[in-house]
Design an enzyme around this catalytic site. Sequence first.
Site, PDB file in Angstrom:
ATOM      1  N   LYS A  41       6.090  29.418  76.784  1.00 28.57           N
ATOM      2  CA  LYS A  41       4.866  28.691  76.412  1.00 28.57           C
ATOM      3  C   LYS A  41       5.207  27.291  75.888  1.00 28.57           C
ATOM      4  O   LYS A  41       4.652  26.291  76.340  1.00 28.57           O
ATOM      5  CB  LYS A  41       4.079  29.440  75.316  1.00 28.57           C
ATOM      6  N   THR A  42       6.119  27.253  74.920  1.00 28.12           N
ATOM      7  CA  THR A  42       6.465  25.972  74.296  1.00 28.12           C
ATOM      8  C   THR A  42       7.205  25.073  75.286  1.00 28.12           C
ATOM      9  O   THR A  42       6.860  23.899  75.460  1.00 28.12           O
ATOM     10  CB  THR A  42       7.310  26.217  73.034  1.00 28.12           C
ATOM     11  N   ASP A  70       1.131  26.938  71.271  1.00 28.12           N
ATOM     12  CA  ASP A  70       1.124  28.365  70.925  1.00 28.12           C
ATOM     13  C   ASP A  70      -0.224  29.028  70.637  1.00 28.12           C
ATOM     14  O   ASP A  70      -0.388  30.196  70.945  1.00 28.12           O
ATOM     15  CB  ASP A  70       2.045  28.566  69.723  1.00 28.12           C
ATOM     16  N   HIS A 104      -3.322  33.331  72.582  1.00 29.54           N
ATOM     17  CA  HIS A 104      -1.893  33.109  72.328  1.00 29.54           C
ATOM     18  C   HIS A 104      -1.340  32.383  73.551  1.00 29.54           C
ATOM     19  O   HIS A 104      -0.789  32.991  74.460  1.00 29.54           O
ATOM     20  CB  HIS A 104      -1.170  34.440  72.100  1.00 29.54           C
ATOM     21  N   ARG A 127       9.776  37.864  62.604  1.00 32.93           N
ATOM     22  CA  ARG A 127       8.628  38.523  61.994  1.00 32.93           C
ATOM     23  C   ARG A 127       8.886  40.005  61.761  1.00 32.93           C
ATOM     24  O   ARG A 127       9.746  40.601  62.375  1.00 32.93           O
ATOM     25  CB  ARG A 127       7.382  38.350  62.869  1.00 32.93           C
ATOM     26  N   LYS A 176       1.702  32.956  62.002  1.00 31.57           N
ATOM     27  CA  LYS A 176       1.108  33.988  62.832  1.00 31.57           C
ATOM     28  C   LYS A 176       0.082  34.816  62.055  1.00 31.57           C
ATOM     29  O   LYS A 176      -0.831  35.390  62.644  1.00 31.57           O
ATOM     30  CB  LYS A 176       2.200  34.862  63.464  1.00 31.57           C
ATOM     31  N   SER A 213       6.645  36.066  73.233  1.00 32.09           N
ATOM     32  CA  SER A 213       7.685  35.238  72.649  1.00 32.09           C
ATOM     33  C   SER A 213       8.871  35.081  73.607  1.00 32.09           C
ATOM     34  O   SER A 213       9.338  36.054  74.187  1.00 32.09           O
ATOM     35  CB  SER A 213       8.144  35.882  71.340  1.00 32.09           C
ATOM     36  N   ARG A 226      14.959  28.040  65.164  1.00 39.10           N
ATOM     37  CA  ARG A 226      13.665  27.412  65.428  1.00 39.10           C
ATOM     38  C   ARG A 226      13.548  26.010  64.855  1.00 39.10           C
ATOM     39  O   ARG A 226      14.163  25.698  63.835  1.00 39.10           O
ATOM     40  CB  ARG A 226      12.551  28.244  64.766  1.00 39.10           C
TER      41      ARG A 226
HETATM   42  N1  ADP Z   1      12.891  29.350  84.020  1.00 35.95           N
HETATM   43  C1  ADP Z   1      12.598  29.206  82.736  1.00 35.95           C
HETATM   44  N2  ADP Z   1      11.340  28.978  82.333  1.00 35.95           N
HETATM   45  C2  ADP Z   1      11.027  28.861  81.029  1.00 35.95           C
HETATM   46  N3  ADP Z   1      11.929  28.939  80.024  1.00 35.95           N
HETATM   47  C3  ADP Z   1      13.218  29.149  80.360  1.00 35.95           C
HETATM   48  C4  ADP Z   1      13.606  29.300  81.719  1.00 35.95           C
HETATM   49  N4  ADP Z   1      14.933  29.500  81.740  1.00 35.95           N
HETATM   50  C5  ADP Z   1      15.356  29.476  80.475  1.00 35.95           C
HETATM   51  N5  ADP Z   1      14.341  29.265  79.608  1.00 35.95           N
HETATM   52  C6  ADP Z   1      14.457  29.234  78.123  1.00 35.95           C
HETATM   53  O1  ADP Z   1      13.660  30.290  77.597  1.00 35.95           O
HETATM   54  C7  ADP Z   1      13.111  29.926  76.351  1.00 35.95           C
HETATM   55  C8  ADP Z   1      11.605  29.993  76.367  1.00 35.95           C
HETATM   56  O2  ADP Z   1      11.167  29.956  75.039  1.00 35.95           O
HETATM   57  P1  ADP Z   1       9.835  29.285  74.491  1.00 35.95           P
HETATM   58  O3  ADP Z   1       9.363  28.218  75.418  1.00 35.95           O
HETATM   59  O4  ADP Z   1      10.066  28.903  73.079  1.00 35.95           O
HETATM   60  O5  ADP Z   1       8.881  30.550  74.566  1.00 35.95           O
HETATM   61  P2  ADP Z   1       7.527  30.850  73.805  1.00 35.95           P
HETATM   62  O6  ADP Z   1       6.973  29.561  73.313  1.00 35.95           O
HETATM   63  O7  ADP Z   1       6.673  31.496  74.845  1.00 35.95           O
HETATM   64  O8  ADP Z   1       7.893  31.775  72.693  1.00 35.95           O
HETATM   65  C9  ADP Z   1      13.591  28.527  76.044  1.00 35.95           C
HETATM   66  O9  ADP Z   1      14.712  28.627  75.238  1.00 35.95           O
HETATM   67  C10 ADP Z   1      13.933  27.994  77.444  1.00 35.95           C
HETATM   68  O10 ADP Z   1      14.916  27.000  77.407  1.00 35.95           O
HETATM   69  C1  PEP Z   2       6.350  32.452  65.830  1.00 27.56           C
HETATM   70  C2  PEP Z   2       6.429  33.158  66.914  1.00 27.56           C
HETATM   71  O1  PEP Z   2       6.063  32.575  68.107  1.00 27.56           O
HETATM   72  P1  PEP Z   2       6.665  32.478  69.595  1.00 27.56           P
HETATM   73  O2  PEP Z   2       7.901  33.257  69.666  1.00 27.56           O
HETATM   74  O3  PEP Z   2       5.595  32.988  70.493  1.00 27.56           O
HETATM   75  O4  PEP Z   2       6.904  30.997  69.885  1.00 27.56           O
HETATM   76  C3  PEP Z   2       6.821  34.546  66.771  1.00 27.56           C
HETATM   77  O5  PEP Z   2       6.515  35.342  67.657  1.00 27.56           O
HETATM   78  O6  PEP Z   2       7.434  34.866  65.738  1.00 27.56           O
HETATM   79 CA    CA Z   3       7.247  29.012  71.189  1.00 27.56          CA
HETATM   80 MN    MN Z   4       4.564  31.099  70.497  1.00 27.63          MN
END
Ligand code: ADP
Ligand code: PEP
Ligand code: CA
Ligand code: MN
Length: 652
Positions: A357-358, A372, A335, A171, A316, A353, A437
């Site tokens: 969360k995911t 999200d 969020h 972004r 977003k 980010s 992604r």
């Molecule tokens: N202990 C942990 N807890 C959560 N995620 C972890 C951990 N260790 C490594 N990771 C990695 O960190 C990243 C978390 O990203 P994601 O779940 O997509 O975050 P968000 O959705 O908040 O943007 C993933 O690639 C995941 O595999």
């Molecule tokens: C799409 C997004 O979401 P997130 O990284 O929280 O998964 C972003 O921040 O660009």
């Molecule tokens: Ca995510």
């Molecule tokens: Mn997100």
Amino acid sequence: MAANGTGVTSPRTPLKSILTEKAKGIPNDSAGTVKAQTIEELHSLQRKRSAPNTPLQGTTGAFANLSEDERQRQQLQSISASLASLTRGTGPKVIRGDPGGGKYQAVLHVARHHHIDAPVISVSDSSLKFTHVLYNLSPGELYEQALKYEKGSFLTSTGALATLSGAKTGRSPRDKRVVIDDTTQDELWWGKGSPNIEMDEHTFMVNRERAVDYLNSLDKVFVNDQFLNWDPKNRIKVRIVSCRAYHSLFMHNMCIRPTSEELENFGTPDFTIYNAGQFPCNRYTHYMTSSTSIDINLNRKEMVILGTQYAGEMKKGLFSLMHYLMPKRHILSLHSGCNMGKDGDVALFFGLSGTGKTTLSTDHNRFLIGDDEHCWSDDCVSNIEGGCYAKCIDLSKEKEPDIWNAIKFGTVLENVVFDEQTREVDYTDKSVTENTRAAYPIEFIPNAKIPCFGPHPKNVILLACDAFGVLPPVSKLSLAQTMYHFISGYTALVAGTVDGIKEPTATFSACFGAAFLILHPTTYAAMLAEKMQKHGATGWLVNTGWCGGSYGSGNRIKLPYTRKIVNAIHSGSLLKATYEKTEVFGLKIPNEIEGVPKEILRPENAWADKEAYKNTLLKLAGLFKNNFETFTEYKIGEDKLTEEILAAGPIF
Ligand SMILES: Nc1ncnc2c1ncn2[C@@H]1O[C@H](COP(=O)(O)OP(=O)(O)O)[C@@H](O)[C@H]1O
Ligand SMILES: C=C(OP(=O)(O)O)C(=O)O
Ligand SMILES: [Ca+2]
Ligand SMILES: [Mn+2]
């Protein structure tokens, strides 16, 4: 020439004619022959138009009781109106189907009778031409469009569509603008810390016109009519006009997909995105500081994208819109990820980010409500979206099986690297970007909760990826502490560079998503406090980052440990643990959690160098304190709570 004995006959040996079964008058093909005389006829047999899955009679809504012809005509008229240049006053002539013809003949045939002969006021080339509209195409059709016309589109070995988002792979928050007018001037969060860079109505119109003209100069545009928010009472209708099949498929996956009946009755959208991301904004236009601009006009209910093709911008951008619309209805927009246990216990996962969360909301033992963006109303928690947007870097089948398996036909895979021949994706490859992604419909997760809403949350989990390694892997928070950390919105990711070890940098982003807030953070915080209090939700702080030292000396907490911690929160067992309070941050940490090594629960025990630990802890505490200063003059809920929140930060 092949040697004898290999079964290959010399071409000189004449073959004897053999009397086949067919020649005896018995067909040798039990399935019979095709009912076509020509190859064209055969091809036309291959495709048929699907009938609407619900009969039109008895439907209610904008297009109820209309003939199919009239309904189609009104739909095209509505799209033409969306694409109208406001200075020329007329919409373009729109036609359904691919300008390439052939393949989409069935659609073209229907559309030919329904193009709009808008009165031509001033004749320009663009008003003479037709704009082909590819309206709510299916994933299969969008795949074909992408593979045929968009460079960088490929099929991967599991059937996902690999795409490139172009020069921007993330972004552009510094290019996000919001129109300031008499209403928004008073309502919105402006100034220090606000993500909303102001822009005047006129400049918005200049950019809008630029986007609309660009879109109309193309042979074809993609139009998606979809919904936001699974709460049926608070559903928002969105229209997305874009120029790439990639964008259309991305939004198909990310927004809520209408049934054919809902689409027939769609009517006029509540909000429209003009994504002309391939085309830059004009640097001579007032306010423009780069060739990228993402402009939101809340009064016009429109968003214009110029100069970036990163699809997350649309997702977003709509989230920002919801952060405006929902609080007006006394609904809190969040969020956060969200899932639900078998007993109906709901958990929210807040975090910036990359904090998890995911990853953590996608849990094989629980129902996924969303990864999200959510709304918390008086009745329920509902997902805003219809899909998930997972980070793919270092994705592994073992650690994240559900996300791995969701990467199949229909999924958009952005900016990944794959083997040219086998088409197997190398998830460790950062050649294009680290922000690779996958965007997939939520039903690609086997235990998705559809419709995506659930009861009031029992647990509110704040995720921080603390690269300083001083926050405990888990701590139980008081309501005031939950609010303090919610408003702070801390994480400390490490900017991955080739130069090797980098200092972690702290990021504070109010409500764990300041970039998407439209109103002042304390508005959302007060709503969260009220809801948590009313429904008796417990707050937790989970560090998904480092332990045993900062980035460079310690290690990232292993995902299986974080999952064990989160399981103990869900099951309620962690509530019953015995706790000790930490110094400085005053966080209550449990003495033990089954399956998690005891040493890591208390950060100071995990650090070999105790002095380094203390110094790092104080450094982080100082950063928290500095950051919170901008909020000390605000009231959050009643006076007592405001005071408690101010006292809930680090003391040193
Ligand atoms: N202990 C942990 N807890 C959560 N995620 C972890 C951990 N260790 C490594 N990771 C990695 O960190 C990243 C978390 O990203 P994601 O779940 O997509 O975050 P968000 O959705 O908040 O943007 C993933 O690639 C995941 O595999
Ligand atoms: C799409 C997004 O979401 P997130 O990284 O929280 O998964 C972003 O921040 O660009
Ligand atoms: Ca995510
Ligand atoms: Mn997100």
